[in-house]
Every structure is written in structure tokens, then in C-alpha cells.
Design an enzyme around this catalytic site. Structure first.
Site, PDB file in Angstrom:
ATOM      1  N   HIS A 278      66.708  -2.868  17.975  1.00 56.80           N
ATOM      2  CA  HIS A 278      67.893  -3.684  17.713  1.00 56.80           C
ATOM      3  C   HIS A 278      68.749  -3.840  18.969  1.00 56.80           C
ATOM      4  O   HIS A 278      69.462  -4.831  19.121  1.00 56.80           O
ATOM      5  CB  HIS A 278      68.716  -3.071  16.583  1.00 56.80           C
ATOM      6  CG  HIS A 278      68.113  -3.325  15.233  1.00 56.80           C
ATOM      7  ND1 HIS A 278      68.848  -3.325  14.070  1.00 56.80           N
ATOM      8  CD2 HIS A 278      66.847  -3.605  14.863  1.00 56.80           C
ATOM      9  CE1 HIS A 278      68.053  -3.579  13.038  1.00 56.80           C
ATOM     10  NE2 HIS A 278      66.834  -3.747  13.500  1.00 56.80           N
TER      11      HIS A 278
ATOM     12  N   HIS B 200      56.689  -1.104  12.130  1.00 55.15           N
ATOM     13  CA  HIS B 200      56.702  -0.680  10.727  1.00 55.15           C
ATOM     14  C   HIS B 200      55.541   0.251  10.381  1.00 55.15           C
ATOM     15  O   HIS B 200      55.357   0.599   9.212  1.00 55.15           O
ATOM     16  CB  HIS B 200      56.763  -1.909   9.819  1.00 55.15           C
ATOM     17  CG  HIS B 200      58.085  -2.607   9.904  1.00 55.15           C
ATOM     18  ND1 HIS B 200      58.378  -3.789   9.278  1.00 55.15           N
ATOM     19  CD2 HIS B 200      59.229  -2.261  10.564  1.00 55.15           C
ATOM     20  CE1 HIS B 200      59.623  -4.149   9.552  1.00 55.15           C
ATOM     21  NE2 HIS B 200      60.160  -3.240  10.342  1.00 55.15           N
TER      22      HIS B 200
HETATM   23  C1  HEM Z   1      63.248  -0.478   9.501  1.00 55.69           C
HETATM   24  C2  HEM Z   1      63.442  -5.258   8.915  1.00 55.69           C
HETATM   25  C3  HEM Z   1      60.944  -5.902  12.997  1.00 55.69           C
HETATM   26  C4  HEM Z   1      60.969  -1.119  13.698  1.00 55.69           C
HETATM   27  C5  HEM Z   1      63.563  -1.716   9.028  1.00 55.69           C
HETATM   28  C6  HEM Z   1      64.379  -1.965   7.888  1.00 55.69           C
HETATM   29  C7  HEM Z   1      64.419  -3.299   7.708  1.00 55.69           C
HETATM   30  C8  HEM Z   1      63.635  -3.904   8.752  1.00 55.69           C
HETATM   31  C9  HEM Z   1      65.139  -4.047   6.617  1.00 55.69           C
HETATM   32  C10 HEM Z   1      65.047  -0.926   7.029  1.00 55.69           C
HETATM   33  C11 HEM Z   1      66.332  -0.381   7.586  1.00 55.69           C
HETATM   34  C12 HEM Z   1      66.786   0.719   6.674  1.00 55.69           C
HETATM   35  O1  HEM Z   1      67.069   0.417   5.518  1.00 55.69           O
HETATM   36  O2  HEM Z   1      66.824   1.860   7.114  1.00 55.69           O
HETATM   37  C13 HEM Z   1      62.730  -5.834   9.931  1.00 55.69           C
HETATM   38  C14 HEM Z   1      62.487  -7.238  10.056  1.00 55.69           C
HETATM   39  C15 HEM Z   1      61.777  -7.432  11.212  1.00 55.69           C
HETATM   40  C16 HEM Z   1      61.585  -6.132  11.803  1.00 55.69           C
HETATM   41  C17 HEM Z   1      62.969  -8.285   9.082  1.00 55.69           C
HETATM   42  C18 HEM Z   1      61.269  -8.704  11.810  1.00 55.69           C
HETATM   43  C19 HEM Z   1      60.785  -9.677  11.092  1.00 55.69           C
HETATM   44  C20 HEM Z   1      60.826  -4.665  13.574  1.00 55.69           C
HETATM   45  C21 HEM Z   1      60.318  -4.431  14.891  1.00 55.69           C
HETATM   46  C22 HEM Z   1      60.339  -3.085  15.090  1.00 55.69           C
HETATM   47  C23 HEM Z   1      60.853  -2.463  13.892  1.00 55.69           C
HETATM   48  C24 HEM Z   1      59.892  -5.525  15.866  1.00 55.69           C
HETATM   49  C25 HEM Z   1      59.936  -2.298  16.295  1.00 55.69           C
HETATM   50  C26 HEM Z   1      59.066  -2.690  17.185  1.00 55.69           C
HETATM   51  C27 HEM Z   1      61.482  -0.544  12.559  1.00 55.69           C
HETATM   52  C28 HEM Z   1      61.449   0.876  12.289  1.00 55.69           C
HETATM   53  C29 HEM Z   1      62.104   1.064  11.061  1.00 55.69           C
HETATM   54  C30 HEM Z   1      62.520  -0.249  10.631  1.00 55.69           C
HETATM   55  C31 HEM Z   1      60.811   1.950  13.142  1.00 55.69           C
HETATM   56  C32 HEM Z   1      62.310   2.379  10.314  1.00 55.69           C
HETATM   57  C33 HEM Z   1      63.639   2.989  10.585  1.00 55.69           C
HETATM   58  C34 HEM Z   1      63.818   4.290   9.874  1.00 55.69           C
HETATM   59  O3  HEM Z   1      62.846   4.889   9.409  1.00 55.69           O
HETATM   60  O4  HEM Z   1      64.976   4.744   9.785  1.00 55.69           O
HETATM   61  N1  HEM Z   1      63.135  -2.909   9.545  1.00 55.69           N
HETATM   62  N2  HEM Z   1      62.176  -5.205  10.997  1.00 55.69           N
HETATM   63  N3  HEM Z   1      61.163  -3.456  13.008  1.00 55.69           N
HETATM   64  N4  HEM Z   1      62.105  -1.202  11.546  1.00 55.69           N
HETATM   65 FE1  HEM Z   1      62.075  -3.175  11.224  1.00 55.69          FE
END
Ligand code: HEM
Length: 715
Positions: free
Chosen positions: A78, A243
Site C-alpha cells: 500500500h 494473496h
Molecule cells: C490483504 C485487497 C492486491 C498483499 C488484503 C485485504 C484486502 C485486499 C481487502 C484484506 C485486508 C484486511 O482485511 O486485513 C486487495 C485487492 C488487490 C490486492 C483488491 C488488487 C486487486 C494485493 C497485492 C499484494 C497484496 C498486489 C502484494 C503484492 C496482501 C496481503 C494481505 C492482503 C499480504 C494480507 C494482510 C494480512 O494478513 O494482514 N488485500 N489486494 N494484495 N493483501 Fe491484498
């Protein structure tokens, strides 16, 4: 509360934006050298400390699965993901996530916890490790700590100490909404915007407007990721790679339980936001996005779990415990296959976001994820490279990348510039070239606007553009309307001729590049114009720019550098969503100019007759090509009165109050120095009788600054 000027006059031009180039809030000493401080670090020790933090769960914010890695990856992503290629703004390089509005964007919910967890590391290394570097490095350490081999890390992001007011984040006045004004008629995001929803990094995870529409979601993903210069493969690698780790948090409905974001939270919250009254408010009870569940059965391990779950099972939408749309497996094969994040005796089922399932639905994305599933090594490498690009995209040329983990490989998105494999020109050769330039048929105006065309593409936001690389002679720059391609082509021919003649005449290893010659041409023209005004000035020239090739130039990505309008060369461009004077301020901010520097440059460029098309708009002088302060003298002369000559008040005529005769033509770019009280105050300094010399000196300083903005080797 005291009302500020924008409260009274919301349409007022924000000249103060240029004050952020002075960085009055920066507490570091002027001689502080962050690069030197960072290089003094033992990076292995820093990384070990970060990993220690990541694997030590804190009672005030317990780690899922005992590891903060996934949270840190999301924080780093982010931090970097706000970047947009259109103006190079956003991105990780300023540590901007610490300030509003980003610190309070709904999509950054609970990342305040991630940053606070890292405070002991920041505290230990102090000014040698910026927050900006720490946020990104933590993402890398997290990936490595969970079994992923990263492509490398470059430090060198110097912190800023105030919000960046320059990026336009969108027309909405409410978070998590999308105004139709965000998109053009074809449904594409309007430049410079990078995200499709106010307050989200890219797209709505539930789908467009909160509906689980896979096609619309894929469209928005492609649109937003391409605004960050990511292609389909990079996009898929990033989302699937990210993810593979962690979980989403939506133990209950956010609207019912979650409090204010940090900027609106009470004093006693000490910068924390999103306090939740759902049960304990943390750990298993955490509400972040309002969507709930993990993606895989090994959320703190790099593996193929995400791709296998996504591709090997069918998914259906339903509303989760937080009331948001999310997807569950249709079959029961995955039921209770995933460990609970906080209770080792419990098992759960995995989930997917609409945006995840969209990757499977879209034919082109699906082709990539299937390839990745078949070839895990290709997936690993694609994610490693795309992640590296994501977090370094706004750092400029490789020479700015610091530390032992910078890879040797140079990438096209870094706008490569070759090293000089010859000796640089010295004083004697510079004098010889200056004579050749002055003896050529090129006019002062032509030399000035050519140098300006090369230098003014620079933007400090992502350190791209500028004269180095000599890309003015390459596609796409040489064809831009603002550069008057026909004239430019003939000017470049003449300059190429001077260059060849000089280089061919050398029996030693001394050579000159076209990039250097363009700047030298501008410099001698300024010196000549100052001499004609009666001032003997020396514009400093530092040789060392080299010429890149067309193959080293990513034409598509360079298109983003084309100015929509240019106040310095009075180029109005096509229709705009904002007033021209705002575009002038915006460009000046990207050039790191202060308001006086912008003012003296515009006044000087008009005197030098440097309009892109040779028009006399704003050229308020009867000695064009001479470096005088006539622009200000005549603009403030009450003998002239102005009236608009077009419907949208872009162009004006100045008439003699006495005779009614038209004496001047001007644009908004010119008249703003009379209408805006702050710019008028500065312009009056330059228009006064005692200011001629100061005007020339200040112009030369500002000119030299612009010509050397991309000379990171001189710092
Ligand atoms: C978590 C959306 C792309 C890495 C999340 C969460 C959402 C989300 C809604 C949950 C946040 C929470 O409730 O804790 C998206 C969307 C993306 C996207 C809509 C693009 C279409 C990415 C990218 C990465 C990433 C590009 C890294 C390269 C992560 C990680 C988590 C996460 C590692 C887990 C965080 C945790 O476990 O606390 N994402 N994301 N995301 N996202 Fe994404």
C-alpha cells in the site's frame, strides 16, 4: 477554528503547493546526507531486527499465526501502490503513508498498527533508516522470512515531514465512493488518477460498486494496474503472490463497530485509528476490510496454495460475517483445511475476494495464472521482479539505489542511460562548442526552447525525465506537439551536425553527447541574451550527460511524460479539466521550483521569445531574445487593459487605454502573474526599476537548477 483562505475562496489558485519544495518542516540539518547515513548501516543487522519484530507477537495487536509478515507485506504494497505513472506521484519514496490523507484511507485500515510495531527498529537506527525505506524493506523481510526469494532491495528513500498535497486523488468528497467524473466516456480512469475508488489503493475488493461482478472487476484491475505501468503478467503475479500470504479481516460489520480513522481519532488514541468495539477488537475479533478469512492452508508460507485453491475449485459469492461480498468454495473439499489465525484447535475454510476470482474469469489473466500454476518457478520469478518494480518504481535511475542488495541487472522501466565510454569535454572544448553553437543558424529562442523541451520533462515525483539520455531526439518526445516537431527536427539536425563535426575532429578520446550539447546550447543562448541586456553572466555547465538509444526507451511509458500544457512555453494543449494556471503550478511542483523561481522563469522565457510555436503571446517586449524584465514591467503597466477573446477565457488581448489599439496578446499563463495576489507580489519585485540585475541573476540560477535536476551524479 480559524478559517483559512481556501475556506473563503475554494477556487483560489494554490500557490502554496510550491512551498513544499522548500520543506520548511524538515527537522534535519541542511548538510544531512541520507545516502551516506543509509550506507553506514549493517543491512543484515537491520533485517534481523525487523524479522525479530515480525515474529514477536504483541498483546496490544496479536499477530495472526504468530507472524506479522502478511500485515507488513500489505503495508509495503500500500505504501508503493499509490504510485501512478501519469504524474509519477504517490508511491513509497517519501514515506507518505504516515500522513493524511493516506494514513486515514479506509484501505490503509490497521496499517497504523504495522508502522507502530516497527517503531523500535526506527528508533534504534534513527536518521540512518528512513520510514520510507523501512516500510518497503519490511515487506521484503516479510517475504524472505516466509520462504520467498526476493529480487533485491535498494535503499535511498528520504523521508518528508508533511503530507504531499500535490497528488490529485479524485473528485469525490466522501471516502469509498466513486464519482462518474473519475472516468472518461470510454469508462477509463482520467489522468492522473490511478485508483478506481476514493480511499482505496486500486479497486473495490468486493467488485465494482460493492457488487460481485467478475467482468467489471477484471476491467477495473487492468485499468488501475496499467496506470501503474504494470502489464497483465505483472498484475497477476503481484495479486497472486501477495494473496499467497495472510488473511482478510472482517469478524463483524465495520459500520457497526469501527471508530474513527487516525486523522479524526481523539487525542488519547495517539495516532491510532479504527478502534473497534467488537469483542476484544483485535486478534480473532479484528475488523479491517470487513471481509473475513484466509486464502490458503499455509498463510505464512510461500507456496502454490493460492493458485491451486483458485484454479482447482469453483467459487461462489456470499455475504461473510462482516456483511461484505466474498467467495467460498462450491465443493466441500476445502472445508476446515485452514488453521485458525489465533486458536490452534480450530480449523476454517479458505475464501477468495471478487478481485481474486476475477483473475480466473478474465481470459487473458486466466492464461497467466494457469501458466504460473504449471510452472512454479516462473511464478516465483515473475512475482519477485514485479514486486521489485512495484517498490522501486519511483526511485529514478539505478545510481540512486543504495545498499548491498541492489541487483546488477538494469531494467527498461528504469529508463537506462549508458555510462560515458569517452572522456568528457573540458573548459577548452566547451568554449569551442559554444562558438560553434553561436555561429550556427540557430537563434537564441530556438536554443532556449530546445533545452527547455529536454529539461522540463523532469519530475521529482519519480525522478524520471530531464535532458540526460538525450531522449529529446527519440520517440515519443521528438513527436510531441509541445516540442514543435518540425522545428525541433531541424534544430536537432543542426545540433547533430555540430556534435559530429566536433567528435570527428578529435584525435583523443574526448567526445560530446547530444544531451550535453542541447543544454550547452540553452546556456550559451541565455548568456548571449543576458549580454544583449547589458549583463555579463556565466551559466554553469557540468558535462556528463550521455545519449540513450531508442531500444533503451520504453515509448509507452515515456508517453506519460508528455505535458498536457506548458506555461513556460505558452502551450495550451487540448481541453483541460482544470485551469491552465493550475497546470503551471503542478508542473513547477514537479520541477521542484519555488514560487519565485517559477515566476522569474516564466518572465524570462517570455523575454527570450521561447513560446513553443514562436507566437508572441506574453512576449511583452520590443526586444525579444534579450534577457530583460520587460514581461513584468509591461504586465503591470496600467496603460494596458485586458479582455478575453475566447469563450473559456484562455486567451486575452491587451489594449491601450488611450487608443484602444491591441498592443499585446496573452494567455492565462501570463495574466495569472497579474491576477493572483501572491504571484503579483513576487512579479512586482522583478518588475521594479532596481530589479534588472536581480532578475537576470535569479533567472540564471533557476535555469541552471532546471537543467541539472536529473544530474544525480552531481549531488
Ligand atoms: C490483504 C485487497 C492486491 C498483499 C488484503 C485485504 C484486502 C485486499 C481487502 C484484506 C485486508 C484486511 O482485511 O486485513 C486487495 C485487492 C488487490 C490486492 C483488491 C488488487 C486487486 C494485493 C497485492 C499484494 C497484496 C498486489 C502484494 C503484492 C496482501 C496481503 C494481505 C492482503 C499480504 C494480507 C494482510 C494480512 O494478513 O494482514 N488485500 N489486494 N494484495 N493483501 Fe491484498
Amino acid at each position: 477554528m480559524n478559517r483559512s483562505e481556501p475556506d473563503w475562496w475554494p477556487e483560489q489558485l494554490n500557490v502554496d503547493l510550491l512551498q513544499q519544495n522548500v520543506e520548511a518542516n524538515n527537522p534535519m540539518d541542511e548538510e544531512f546526507d541520507y545516502a551516506e547515513a543509509f550506507e553506514s548501516l549493517d543491512l543484515d543487522e537491520v533485517k534481523a531486527d525487523i524479522e525479530d519484530v515480525m515474529t514477536t507477537s504483541q498483546e496490544w495487536w496479536p499477530a495472526d499465526y504468530g507472524h506479522y509478515g502478511p500485515l507488513m507485506i500489505r503495508m509495503a504494497w500500500h505504501s508503493a501502490g499509490t504510485y501512478r505513472v501519469s504524474d509519477g506521484r504517490g508511491g513509497a519514496s517519501r514515506g507518505g503513508q504516515r500522513f493524511s490523507p493516506l494514513n486515514s484511507w479506509p484501505d490503509n485500515a490497521n496499517l497504523d498498527k504495522a508502522r507502530r510495531l516497527l517503531w523500535p527498529v526506527k528508533k534504534k537506527y534513527g536518521h540512518s533508516l528512513s520510514w520510507a525505506d523501512l516500510l518497503v524493506l519490511s515487506g521484503n523481510v516479510a517475504l524472505e522470512s516466509m520462504g520467498f526469494e526476493t529480487f533485491g532491495f535498494g535503499g535511498g528513500r528520504e523521508d518528508t515531514y508533511e503530507p504531499d498535497d500535490a497528488p490529485f486523488w479524485g473528485p469525490e468528497d466522501e471516502m469509498e465512493t466513486t464519482s462518474p467524473e473519475r472516468f472518461d466516456e470510454e469508462g477509463n480512469l482520467k489522468a492522473p488518477l490511478g485508483n478506481s475508488v476514493m480511499g482505496l489503493i486500486y479497486v473495490n475488493p468486493e467488485g465494482p460498486n460493492g457488487e460481485p461482478d467478475l467482468e467489471g472487476s477484471a476491467h477495473n484491475i487492468r485499468e488501475t494496474f496499467s496506470n501503474m505501468a504494470m502489464n497483465d503478467e505483472e498484475t497477476v503475479a503481484l495479486i497472486a503472490g501477495g494473496h499467497t500470504f495472510g488473511k482478510v479481516h472482517g469478524a463483524d460489520d465495520p459500520d457497526a463497530h469501527v471508530g474513527f480513522e487516525p486523522e479524526a481519532a481523539p487525542m488519547q488514541a495517539q495516532g491510532f485509528g479504527w478502534e473497534s468495539d467488537h469483542e476484544s477488537g483485535r486478534g480473532a475479533d479484528t475488523i479491517t476490510s470487513g471481509i473475513e478469512g484466509p486464502w490458503t492452508d499455509a498463510p505464512i508460507q510461500w507456496d502454490m496454495g493460492y493458485l491451486d485453491n483458485l484454479l482447482d475449485h469453483e467459487w461462489e459469492p456470499h455475504k461473510g460475517p462482516g456483511g461484505a461480498w466474498q467467495w467460498r468454495p462450491v465443493d466441500d473439499e476445502l472445508t476446515d483445511t485452514v488453521p485458525d489465525a489465533h486458536d490452534s484447535t480450530k480449523m476454517q475454510s479458505p475464501m477468495m475476494l471478487t478481485t481474486d476470482v476475477a483473475l480466473k474469469h478474465d481470459e487473458d489473466y486466466r492464461e497467466v495464472i494457469e501458466r504460473f500454476q504449471d510452472d512454479p518457478q516462473a511464478f516465483q520469478q515473475a512475482f519477485a521482479k514485479a514486486w521489485y518494480k512495484l517498490i522501486h518504481r519511483d526511485m529514478g535511475p539505478p545510481t540512486r539505489f543504495l545498499g548491498p542488495e541492489v541487483p546488477d541487472e538494469e531494467m527498461l522501466w528504469q529508463d537506462p542511460i549508458p555510462d560515458a565510454d569517452y572522456e568528457l569535454v573540458g573548459e577548452e572544448e566547451v568554449a569551442e562548442l559554444e562558438t560553434a553553437l553561436l555561429d550556427s543558424e540557430l537563434s537564441v529562442s530556438q536554443l532556449v526552447r530546445t533545452a527547455w523541451a529536454a529539461a522540463s520533462t523532469f519530475r521529482h515525483s519519480d525522478k524520471r525525465g530531464g535532458p540526460n539520455g538525450g531522449r529529446l531526439r527519440l520517440r515519443p518526445q521528438r513527436d510531441w506537439e509541445v516540442n514543435n516537431p518540425e522545428e525541433l527536427s531541424s534544430v536537432l539536425d543542426t545540433l547533430e551536425g555540430i556534435k559530429s563535426e566536433f567528435n570527428d575532429s578529435r584525435s583523443d578520446d574526448v567526445r560530446v553527447s547530444l544531451a550535453d550539447l542541447v543544454v550547452l546550447g540553452g546556456n550559451v543562448a541565455v548568456e548571449q541574451a543576458a549580454a544583449d541586456a547589458g549583463y555579463d553572466v556565466d551559466v554553469p555547465f557540468e558535462p556528463g550527460r550521455t545519449d540513450a538509444s531508442q531500444e533503451q526507451t520504453d515509448v509507452d511509458s515515456f508517453e506519460a511524460l508528455e505535458p498536457e500544457a506548458d506555461g513556460f512555453r505558452n502551450y495550451l494543449g487540448d481541453e483541460h479539466d482544470r485551469p491552465l494556471e493550475e497546470i503551471l503550478i503542478d508542473r513547477s511542483e514537479l520541477l521542484t521550483l519555488t514560487a519565485p523561481e517559477m515566476t522569474v522563469l516564466v518572465g524570462g522565457m517570455r523575454a527570450l521569445d521561447a513560446n513553443y510555436d514562436g507566437s508572441d503571446r506574453g512576449v511583452f517586449t520590443d526586444r525579444p531574445g534579450t534577457l530583460t524584465n520587460d514581461f513584468f514591467v509591461n504586465l503591470y503597466d496600467m496603460d494596458t487593459e485586458w479582455e478575453s477573446v475566447d469563450d473559456d477565457d484562455q486567451v486575452f488581448e491587451g489594449k491601450s487605454r488611450d487608443t484602444g489599439e491591441v498592443v499585446y496578446e496573452a494567455t492565462r499563463f501570463d495574466l495569472v502573474f497579474g491576477s493572483n495576489s501572491e504571484l503579483r507580489a513576487i512579479g512586482e519585485v522583478y518588475g521594479a526599476d532596481d530589479a534588472e540585475e536581480k532578475f537576470v541573476e535569479d533567472f540564471v540560477d533557476a535555469w541552471h537548477k532546471v537543467m541539472t535536476l536529473d544530474r544525480f551524479d552531481l549531488e
